[in-house]
Design a protein around this motif. Structure first.
Motif, short mmCIF file in Angstrom:
data_model
loop_
_atom_site.label_atom_id
_atom_site.label_comp_id
_atom_site.label_asym_id
_atom_site.label_seq_id
_atom_site.Cartn_x
_atom_site.Cartn_y
_atom_site.Cartn_z
N THR A 198 11.48 13.94 -7.26
CA THR A 198 12.03 12.76 -6.59
C THR A 198 11.90 11.57 -7.54
O THR A 198 10.97 11.51 -8.35
N ALA A 277 6.67 14.29 -7.40
CA ALA A 277 7.11 13.15 -6.58
C ALA A 277 6.93 11.87 -7.38
O ALA A 277 5.83 11.32 -7.46
N ALA A 278 8.01 11.43 -8.01
CA ALA A 278 7.93 10.20 -8.80
C ALA A 278 8.62 9.04 -8.09
O ALA A 278 8.65 7.92 -8.61
N ALA A 279 9.18 9.30 -6.92
CA ALA A 279 9.90 8.24 -6.21
C ALA A 279 8.93 7.21 -5.65
O ALA A 279 7.80 7.53 -5.31
N VAL A 281 8.64 5.67 -2.65
CA VAL A 281 9.17 5.78 -1.28
C VAL A 281 8.64 4.63 -0.45
O VAL A 281 7.44 4.32 -0.50
N ALA A 282 9.51 4.01 0.34
CA ALA A 282 9.05 2.93 1.23
C ALA A 282 8.09 3.53 2.26
O ALA A 282 8.40 4.54 2.87
N ASP A 283 6.93 2.91 2.41
CA ASP A 283 5.95 3.44 3.36
C ASP A 283 6.41 3.22 4.80
O ASP A 283 6.09 4.00 5.69
N PRO A 309 7.76 9.29 6.83
CA PRO A 309 7.01 10.51 6.51
C PRO A 309 6.55 10.46 5.05
O PRO A 309 7.25 9.91 4.20
N ASP A 310 5.38 11.01 4.77
CA ASP A 310 4.91 11.12 3.39
C ASP A 310 5.43 12.44 2.83
O ASP A 310 4.96 13.52 3.20
N ILE A 311 6.41 12.34 1.95
CA ILE A 311 7.11 13.54 1.45
C ILE A 311 6.15 14.42 0.66
O ILE A 311 6.07 15.63 0.86
N GLY A 326 1.81 14.24 -7.97
CA GLY A 326 2.10 12.93 -7.39
C GLY A 326 1.85 11.82 -8.39
O GLY A 326 1.17 12.01 -9.41
N LYS A 341 -6.34 9.58 -3.66
CA LYS A 341 -4.97 9.93 -3.24
C LYS A 341 -4.72 11.41 -3.47
O LYS A 341 -4.12 12.10 -2.64
N LYS A 345 -3.97 13.65 -0.15
CA LYS A 345 -2.63 14.24 -0.03
C LYS A 345 -2.65 15.73 -0.35
O LYS A 345 -1.64 16.41 -0.16
O1 C5P Z 1 0.53 6.71 -0.99
P1 C5P Z 1 1.34 6.28 -2.17
O2 C5P Z 1 2.69 5.76 -1.80
O3 C5P Z 1 0.62 5.38 -3.11
O4 C5P Z 1 1.54 7.66 -2.98
C1 C5P Z 1 2.37 7.74 -4.08
C2 C5P Z 1 2.82 9.14 -4.28
O5 C5P Z 1 3.24 9.73 -3.06
C3 C5P Z 1 4.03 9.22 -5.18
O6 C5P Z 1 3.98 10.46 -5.84
C4 C5P Z 1 5.18 9.14 -4.19
O7 C5P Z 1 6.36 9.71 -4.71
C5 C5P Z 1 4.64 9.94 -3.03
N1 C5P Z 1 5.12 9.49 -1.72
C6 C5P Z 1 5.97 10.29 -0.96
N2 C5P Z 1 6.38 9.89 0.27
C7 C5P Z 1 5.97 8.72 0.78
C8 C5P Z 1 5.11 7.88 0.05
C9 C5P Z 1 4.72 8.30 -1.20
O8 C5P Z 1 6.36 11.37 -1.45
N3 C5P Z 1 6.38 8.35 1.99
#
Ligand code: C5P
Length: 409
Positions: A198, A277-279, A281-283, A309-311, A326, A341, A345
């Motif tokens: 991502t 997961a490099a995106a 993502v908006a929390d 959702p936390d992908i 991550g 983290k 995770k």
């Molecule tokens: O919790 P945080 O956002 O700091 O974690 C960062 C990592 O989790 C990144 O690898 C990001 O791509 C992934 N992430 C995700 N889905 C989310 C939030 C973060 O995959 N909703």
């Protein structure tokens, strides 16, 4: 076995060295190639001999350097057509702007250009020149011409230049070129591995014209996807909105919101061996996006947010979870927060970077602290492309440590 050890025993490499200050780095490359067991024949342009003496290369490769097209003694031993038939790979490093132009024109007025024209072996070039010369439309056209003919172009990299400029045009590092050669001649170490990456930001709509977003450029995730593909992985890149074009050889799926990214990832997990997961993502997302554009009547506007959702955590929690990587962007306590983290995770590897004033998101450089169960490493600040290559090296080693039988190399 690390890539640096992958043997090139008896592979024949014709190393073309053209003129430029980076020619001295070709000596390190010649030494590295010879150390992997390859037979290395150096061919220099006349200009290159102004920068490095042919004896240096002769000492490193054990073979006299060839320079002139019409050299009676050498021609008697191995004529230029015979020499063109000899290699498994022709690598021109450094390739100057002039050499690129001459190869693009198909000239045959010195030994190196003649060999490039007369060989049936794959040709790779590692450009090195002043950043303005690299950016010049003439050079860009020459490179495009060479690429269209199947010539591999390795580098250049961005950074400080010998002339004092900063920008693209630095020779790719010899150790990275060595890996490029190994990949080309031996195949990638992730061949047969299906990977999902991502990248970029997500956009969470407030109304039909506005959204909550962030500053992620997507550069790091795109660089990781590129580095994985270079190792032979079958890569799908699930990307939020960015200004980047799809990396060559990578399947790209564009999404906007975190929920779309989540769904796109989960729908593609079957058979996936690696998830990065490099995106950014908006929390949170607005609970209810307005159907119509919000009008500015009220002095205060409350927007209720709900968690996305936390992908990464969702993927890591699955019973059939792939190897998960991550990222953690932190402004303080980098290692402590990143480790926390990784554990909460449940991911296999975490790559942490310091963000804040002038660092991280939109820059071309970054530094990473990478940790996994049983080890960690600090990678100093460098170009995101190189950083991604290093990260992919570590991922590959961990993946192979998990399933050594499936990936003998
Ligand atoms: O919790 P945080 O956002 O700091 O974690 C960062 C990592 O989790 C990144 O690898 C990001 O791509 C992934 N992430 C995700 N889905 C989310 C939030 C973060 O995959 N909703």
């Amino acid at each position: 076995m690390s890539m640096a050890d992958a043997p090139l025993t008896d592979k024949r490499i014709l190393l073309g060295v053209s003129g430029g200050i980076a020619a001295y780095k070709a000596a390190e490359l010649a030494r590295g190639l010879a150390a992997t067991g390859a037979q290395v024949q150096v061919v220099m342009t006349q200009a290159a001999t102004e920068f490095v003496g042919p004896l240096t290369f002769q000492a490193l490769t054990g073979r006299p350097v060839r320079i002139a097209l019409f050299d009676a003694a050498h021609e008697a031993a191995m004529g230029h057509i015979e020499l063109a038939r000899w290699p498994d790979l022709v690598l021109v490093a450094p390739a100057s702007a002039n050499t690129l132009a001459r190869l693009a024109q198909g000239r045959a007025d010195d030994l190196l250009s003649t060999l490039c024209l007369a060989t049936a072996a794959p040709i790779a070039v590692a450009p090195a020149m002043n950043q303005q010369m690299w950016r010049n439309a003439a050079t860009a056209e020459n490179v495009a011409t060479l690429v269209a003919r199947g010539v591999r172009v390795w580098g250049p990299e961005s950074g400080d230049q010998a002339c004092g400029d900063v920008g693209p045009g630095r020779l790719r590092e010899p150790e990275d070129l060595l890996q490029d050669v190994q990949r080309l001649l031996l195949g990638g170490r992730l061949t047969g591995v299906s990977a999902l990456v991502t990248a970029g930001p997500t956009r969470e709509p407030l109304d039909p014209v506005r959204y909550l977003g962030n500053r992620s450029s997507g550069k790091m995730g795109y660089a990781v996807a590129t580095a994985l593909a270079a190792e032979g992985a079958d890569v799908t890149l699930v990307s939020g909105p960015v200004a980047l074009s799809a990396p060559h050889g990578v399947r790209r799926v564009m999404v906007e919101t975190a929920q779309e990214m989540h769904d796109a990832v989960l729908a593609r997990l079957t058979g996936c061996r690696l998830f990065v997961a490099a995106a950014a993502v908006a929390d949170y997302r607005p609970l209810d996006a307005a159907d119509q554009k919000i009008k500015k009547h009220a002095d205060e506007l409350q927007v209720e947010l709900i968690k996305n959702p936390d992908i990464l955590a969702a993927v890591a929690a699955r019973p059939d979870a792939p190897f998960t990587v991550g990222f953690a962007a932190e402004t303080e306590n980098l290692a402590r927060y990143a480790e926390a983290k990784r554990r909460t995770k449940g991911v296999d590897m975490i790559a942490a970077n310091q963000v804040g004033a002038g660092l991280g998101f939109d820059s071309d450089d970054n530094a990473l602290w990478i940790s996994w169960d049983g080890g960690d490493v600090q990678l100093p600040s460098m170009d995101k492309g190189r950083l991604a290559t290093r990260l992919v090296q570590l991922i590959t080693e961990r993946l192979h440590a998990q399933a050594p039988a499936e990936n003998p190399r």
